[in-house]
Design a protein around this motif. Sequence first.
Motif, mmCIF file in Angstrom:
data_model
loop_
_atom_site.group_PDB
_atom_site.id
_atom_site.type_symbol
_atom_site.label_atom_id
_atom_site.label_comp_id
_atom_site.label_asym_id
_atom_site.label_seq_id
_atom_site.Cartn_x
_atom_site.Cartn_y
_atom_site.Cartn_z
ATOM 1 N N ASP A 100 53.581 42.105 65.443
ATOM 2 C CA ASP A 100 54.575 41.878 66.812
ATOM 3 C C ASP A 100 55.822 41.484 66.380
ATOM 4 N N ARG A 101 56.862 42.407 66.134
ATOM 5 C CA ARG A 101 58.117 41.734 65.421
ATOM 6 C C ARG A 101 59.188 41.304 66.685
ATOM 7 N N SER A 102 58.636 41.378 67.789
ATOM 8 C CA SER A 102 59.444 40.854 68.828
ATOM 9 C C SER A 102 59.911 39.156 68.681
ATOM 10 N N GLU A 103 60.964 38.808 69.377
ATOM 11 C CA GLU A 103 61.779 37.686 69.297
ATOM 12 C C GLU A 103 62.755 37.232 70.224
ATOM 13 N N LYS A 104 62.898 36.163 70.629
ATOM 14 C CA LYS A 104 64.046 35.741 71.585
ATOM 15 C C LYS A 104 65.314 35.483 70.501
ATOM 16 N N TRP A 122 58.517 46.813 68.390
ATOM 17 C CA TRP A 122 58.723 48.266 67.772
ATOM 18 C C TRP A 122 57.779 49.336 68.776
ATOM 19 N N ASP A 123 58.658 50.232 69.090
ATOM 20 C CA ASP A 123 57.804 51.245 69.646
ATOM 21 C C ASP A 123 57.230 52.406 68.758
ATOM 22 N N GLU A 124 56.676 53.260 68.934
ATOM 23 C CA GLU A 124 55.901 54.115 68.145
ATOM 24 C C GLU A 124 56.817 54.758 66.947
ATOM 25 N N ASP A 125 58.027 55.246 67.500
ATOM 26 C CA ASP A 125 59.138 55.763 66.516
ATOM 27 C C ASP A 125 59.446 54.593 65.585
ATOM 28 N N HIS A 126 59.649 53.405 65.904
ATOM 29 C CA HIS A 126 59.796 52.640 64.906
ATOM 30 C C HIS A 126 58.701 52.099 63.911
ATOM 31 N N TYR A 127 57.529 52.240 64.459
ATOM 32 C CA TYR A 127 56.213 51.946 63.707
ATOM 33 C C TYR A 127 56.348 52.978 62.657
ATOM 34 N N GLN A 128 56.659 54.250 63.057
ATOM 35 C CA GLN A 128 56.504 55.266 62.041
ATOM 36 C C GLN A 128 57.609 55.185 60.970
ATOM 37 N N GLU A 129 58.710 54.800 61.424
ATOM 38 C CA GLU A 129 59.817 54.488 60.216
ATOM 39 C C GLU A 129 59.343 53.526 59.584
ATOM 40 N N ASP A 162 62.784 44.596 50.513
ATOM 41 C CA ASP A 162 63.031 45.742 51.243
ATOM 42 C C ASP A 162 62.604 45.633 52.764
ATOM 43 N N LEU A 163 61.415 44.834 52.816
ATOM 44 C CA LEU A 163 60.619 44.620 54.274
ATOM 45 C C LEU A 163 60.017 43.461 54.334
ATOM 46 N N MET A 164 60.225 42.700 55.619
ATOM 47 C CA MET A 164 59.596 41.164 55.592
ATOM 48 C C MET A 164 59.407 40.927 56.990
ATOM 49 N N TYR A 165 58.059 40.537 57.416
ATOM 50 C CA TYR A 165 58.035 40.447 58.946
ATOM 51 C C TYR A 165 56.927 39.573 59.063
ATOM 52 N N VAL A 166 56.992 38.529 59.851
ATOM 53 C CA VAL A 166 55.706 38.083 60.334
ATOM 54 C C VAL A 166 55.557 38.092 61.732
ATOM 55 N N THR A 167 54.390 38.401 62.136
ATOM 56 C CA THR A 167 54.265 38.563 63.525
ATOM 57 C C THR A 167 54.425 37.279 64.325
#
Length: 175
Positions: free
Chosen positions: A19-23, A47-54, A99-104
Amino acid sequence: MVSIIPMKRENSYKIREIDRSEKIELIYKCTGGVLEEIKAGHECPNWDEDHYQEIIGRFEDELAKGGTAFGAFDGDTLVGFGVLAHTFRGSKNDQLQLDLMYVTRAYRRQGIGRRIFGALSAVAVNKGAKSLYISSTETESAVKFYASCGSAITTEIDAELFEKEPYDIHMLKKL
């Protein structure tokens, strides 16, 4: 207990658990190496599905070319991940890109990102890199995270990465 373990291409479907959402209260703009604060005050959605796919496509492509990924797992659930790109960059060809770095969202500010960052940094050192190149989103949380890990604004902007993400804050972390 959250475990940091290597990820493989076939684990890419797990990225949908993030869940990459944030305020976002504040973003930065970098001009001539100087950060300018800009009030944002909005909720960034997941993310929506298009962003997940990306993101999944980038993950799979990078690993297919020799990149490295680590995931943070709470049991079987992916709660964070990071990808170290395979291509050396910079005028001395001694930088590897984070390249990519995310924490839910529910797992942020618990040291998970720092642990992933450390694991990717160790791999970069083993591959001969002298620095990590980071094209960070312009959000306060991302820029401050990378700064807290020892990264700083770079004076040597990677033209290819800048073209892809012109609003990102380009940073280097010496290894």
